[in-house]
Design an enzyme around this catalytic site. Structure first.
Site, PDB file in Angstrom:
ATOM      1  N   ASP A  34     -35.054 121.460  95.953  1.00  0.00           N
ATOM      2  CA  ASP A  34     -35.562 122.186  94.791  1.00  0.00           C
ATOM      3  C   ASP A  34     -34.378 122.562  93.902  1.00  0.00           C
ATOM      4  O   ASP A  34     -33.410 123.151  94.390  1.00  0.00           O
ATOM      5  CB  ASP A  34     -36.298 123.445  95.287  1.00  0.00           C
ATOM      6  CG  ASP A  34     -37.037 124.168  94.175  1.00  0.00           C
ATOM      7  OD1 ASP A  34     -36.660 124.036  92.994  1.00  0.00           O
ATOM      8  OD2 ASP A  34     -38.003 124.875  94.507  1.00  0.00           O
ATOM      9  N   TRP A  94     -35.198 107.365  84.948  1.00  0.00           N
ATOM     10  CA  TRP A  94     -34.071 107.879  84.147  1.00  0.00           C
ATOM     11  C   TRP A  94     -32.761 107.649  84.916  1.00  0.00           C
ATOM     12  O   TRP A  94     -31.735 107.323  84.317  1.00  0.00           O
ATOM     13  CB  TRP A  94     -34.246 109.373  83.846  1.00  0.00           C
ATOM     14  CG  TRP A  94     -35.263 109.665  82.785  1.00  0.00           C
ATOM     15  CD1 TRP A  94     -36.279 108.839  82.355  1.00  0.00           C
ATOM     16  CD2 TRP A  94     -35.377 110.858  81.993  1.00  0.00           C
ATOM     17  NE1 TRP A  94     -37.003 109.460  81.362  1.00  0.00           N
ATOM     18  CE2 TRP A  94     -36.487 110.682  81.125  1.00  0.00           C
ATOM     19  CE3 TRP A  94     -34.672 112.058  81.940  1.00  0.00           C
ATOM     20  CZ2 TRP A  94     -36.877 111.680  80.211  1.00  0.00           C
ATOM     21  CZ3 TRP A  94     -35.059 113.048  81.029  1.00  0.00           C
ATOM     22  CH2 TRP A  94     -36.151 112.857  80.181  1.00  0.00           C
ATOM     23  N   ASP A 131     -36.212 116.064  83.262  1.00  0.00           N
ATOM     24  CA  ASP A 131     -37.620 115.719  82.993  1.00  0.00           C
ATOM     25  C   ASP A 131     -38.515 116.576  83.896  1.00  0.00           C
ATOM     26  O   ASP A 131     -39.659 116.241  84.144  1.00  0.00           O
ATOM     27  CB  ASP A 131     -37.820 114.217  83.282  1.00  0.00           C
ATOM     28  CG  ASP A 131     -39.066 113.637  82.611  1.00  0.00           C
ATOM     29  OD1 ASP A 131     -39.653 114.326  81.763  1.00  0.00           O
ATOM     30  OD2 ASP A 131     -39.433 112.497  82.940  1.00  0.00           O
ATOM     31  N   LYS A 141     -37.176 118.468  79.194  1.00  0.00           N
ATOM     32  CA  LYS A 141     -38.609 118.522  78.864  1.00  0.00           C
ATOM     33  C   LYS A 141     -39.015 119.972  78.610  1.00  0.00           C
ATOM     34  O   LYS A 141     -38.591 120.886  79.304  1.00  0.00           O
ATOM     35  CB  LYS A 141     -39.418 117.965  80.030  1.00  0.00           C
ATOM     36  CG  LYS A 141     -40.859 117.805  79.614  1.00  0.00           C
ATOM     37  CD  LYS A 141     -41.882 117.561  80.673  1.00  0.00           C
ATOM     38  CE  LYS A 141     -41.653 116.681  81.812  1.00  0.00           C
ATOM     39  NZ  LYS A 141     -42.291 115.386  81.686  1.00  0.00           N
TER      40      LYS A 141
HETATM   41  C1  LIG Z   1     -42.121 113.607  85.158  1.00  0.00           C
HETATM   42  S1  LIG Z   1     -41.385 113.536  86.733  1.00  0.00           S
HETATM   43  C2  LIG Z   1     -39.808 112.807  86.414  1.00  0.00           C
HETATM   44  C3  LIG Z   1     -39.823 111.350  86.099  1.00  0.00           C
HETATM   45  C4  LIG Z   1     -38.435 110.779  86.023  1.00  0.00           C
HETATM   46  N1  LIG Z   1     -37.722 111.240  84.833  1.00  0.00           N
HETATM   47  C5  LIG Z   1     -38.410 109.293  86.016  1.00  0.00           C
HETATM   48  O1  LIG Z   1     -37.949 108.721  85.030  1.00  0.00           O
HETATM   49  O2  LIG Z   1     -38.822 108.672  86.999  1.00  0.00           O
HETATM   50  C6  LIG Z   1     -40.958 115.225  87.001  1.00  0.00           C
HETATM   51  C7  LIG Z   1     -40.306 115.465  88.340  1.00  0.00           C
HETATM   52  O3  LIG Z   1     -39.794 116.803  88.346  1.00  0.00           O
HETATM   53  C8  LIG Z   1     -39.797 117.200  89.699  1.00  0.00           C
HETATM   54  N2  LIG Z   1     -39.583 118.648  89.790  1.00  0.00           N
HETATM   55  C9  LIG Z   1     -40.369 119.627  89.273  1.00  0.00           C
HETATM   56  N3  LIG Z   1     -39.864 120.824  89.607  1.00  0.00           N
HETATM   57  C10 LIG Z   1     -38.726 120.605  90.308  1.00  0.00           C
HETATM   58  C11 LIG Z   1     -37.780 121.445  90.931  1.00  0.00           C
HETATM   59  N4  LIG Z   1     -37.886 122.797  90.889  1.00  0.00           N
HETATM   60  N5  LIG Z   1     -36.752 120.900  91.595  1.00  0.00           N
HETATM   61  C12 LIG Z   1     -36.641 119.553  91.671  1.00  0.00           C
HETATM   62  N6  LIG Z   1     -37.505 118.693  91.103  1.00  0.00           N
HETATM   63  C13 LIG Z   1     -38.552 119.206  90.438  1.00  0.00           C
HETATM   64  C14 LIG Z   1     -41.132 116.733  90.213  1.00  0.00           C
HETATM   65  O4  LIG Z   1     -41.146 116.652  91.618  1.00  0.00           O
HETATM   66  C15 LIG Z   1     -41.265 115.381  89.520  1.00  0.00           C
HETATM   67  O5  LIG Z   1     -40.881 114.324  90.368  1.00  0.00           O
END
Ligand SMILES: C[S@@+](CC[C@H](N)C(=O)[O-])C[C@H]1O[C@@H](n2cnc3c(N)ncnc32)[C@H](O)[C@@H]1O
Length: 247
Positions: free
Chosen positions: A120, A83, A144, A184
């Site tokens: 985070d 993205w 996402d 999402k």
């Molecule tokens: C489905 S992947 C995203 C894919 C991305 N949109 C792409 O196009 O490559 C979801 C991501 O959300 C991240 N994530 C989940 N909770 C998070 C948080 N509290 N802070 C930062 N990142 C987070 C995960 O580590 C993961 O890499």
């Protein structure tokens, strides 16, 4: 955008391949088999995207036109970065004039023109660091993020909905008037308070399930278009008399 064809492809790899490795657990073998036979995975490789997730954003954009004209974009939960790749392209972001900020607690390989924070999003410092990294008022916030799954459906749902809610509050705090928010969410109920917040602050709020999102997945996206702006103090708090709003 047309969906990738299921038959032929240009990767040199045939679809419908079976994974034979005996050492893999059955569930891992099934995942790998589905992954290598997934036309979106193959198309992502062909088009230079880091993840098949690219096509979710592109398909949503094809119908709802959220990328055109975007000048600054914040990408939440960005790794591995497809993205952000799209965001850097549409904003014309460069190392000299960064217009995209991305955050993930996972490490992410650099993308030219993207300010990457390995942090985070729930960290108290994250909002300000994102605002600093994007270098101006964003007109698009995309998320996402999905919480790491525990296998317990209700827990996973609540955790991801919490991320979605925090992202929505962040969007309301930072977006330029007219901007959009995409996040999402999971099927099975978007919280009433979240919908009320979005409906109060955006002209249009819709649920979207792009073709690239696997049909068997409960994943879907919440799109809030046309941010109304922060007019007066307390205007964007989510407190509303219209409690009965639903999507
Ligand atoms: C489905 S992947 C995203 C894919 C991305 N949109 C792409 O196009 O490559 C979801 C991501 O959300 C991240 N994530 C989940 N909770 C998070 C948080 N509290 N802070 C930062 N990142 C987070 C995960 O580590 C993961 O890499």
């Amino acid at each position: 955008m047309s969906k990738p064809t299921i038959a032929g492809n240009r990767t040199g790899r045939k679809l419908g391949q079976r994974v034979k490795k005996k050492k893999l657990k059955a569930s891992s073998r099934q995942w790998l088999q589905r992954h290598i036979n997934d036309p979106y995975v193959q198309r992502a490789q062909l088009e230079g995207y880091r993840a098949r997730a690219a096509f979710k954003l592109l398909e949503i954009d094809e119908k709802h036109h959220i990328l055109k004209g975007a000048r600054r974009i914040i990408d939440l939960g960005a790794a591995p970065g497809s993205w952000s790749q799209i965001a850097a392209k549409v904003t014309g972001s460069t190392e000299e004039d960064i217009r995209v900020a991305a955050i993930d607690f996972l490490e992410m390989a650099p993308i030219p023109g993207v300010g990457i924070l390995q942090l985070d999003f729930l960290d108290p410092d994250a909002p300000q660091r994102l605002i600093d990294a994007v270098g101006g008022t964003p007109d698009l916030v995309i998320s996402d993020m999905a919480a790491p799954t525990t296998g317990h459906h209700r827990t996973d749902h609540l955790r991801t909905m919490h991320l979605c809610e925090v992202a929505a509050h962040f969007a309301v705090e930072v977006l330029a008037e007219g901007g959009h928010f995409l996040a999402k969410t999971f099927q099975g109920g978007t919280e009433r308070d979240l919908l009320a917040l979005l409906k109060q602050n955006f002209r249009q709020v819709v649920h979207v399930k792009p073709g690239a999102s696997r049909a068997e997945s409960v994943e879907m996206f919440l799109l809030a278009k046309g941010f109304k702006g922060r007019k007066t103090d307390g205007d964007a708090t989510g407190k509303t008399d219209d409690d009965a709003i639903s999507a």
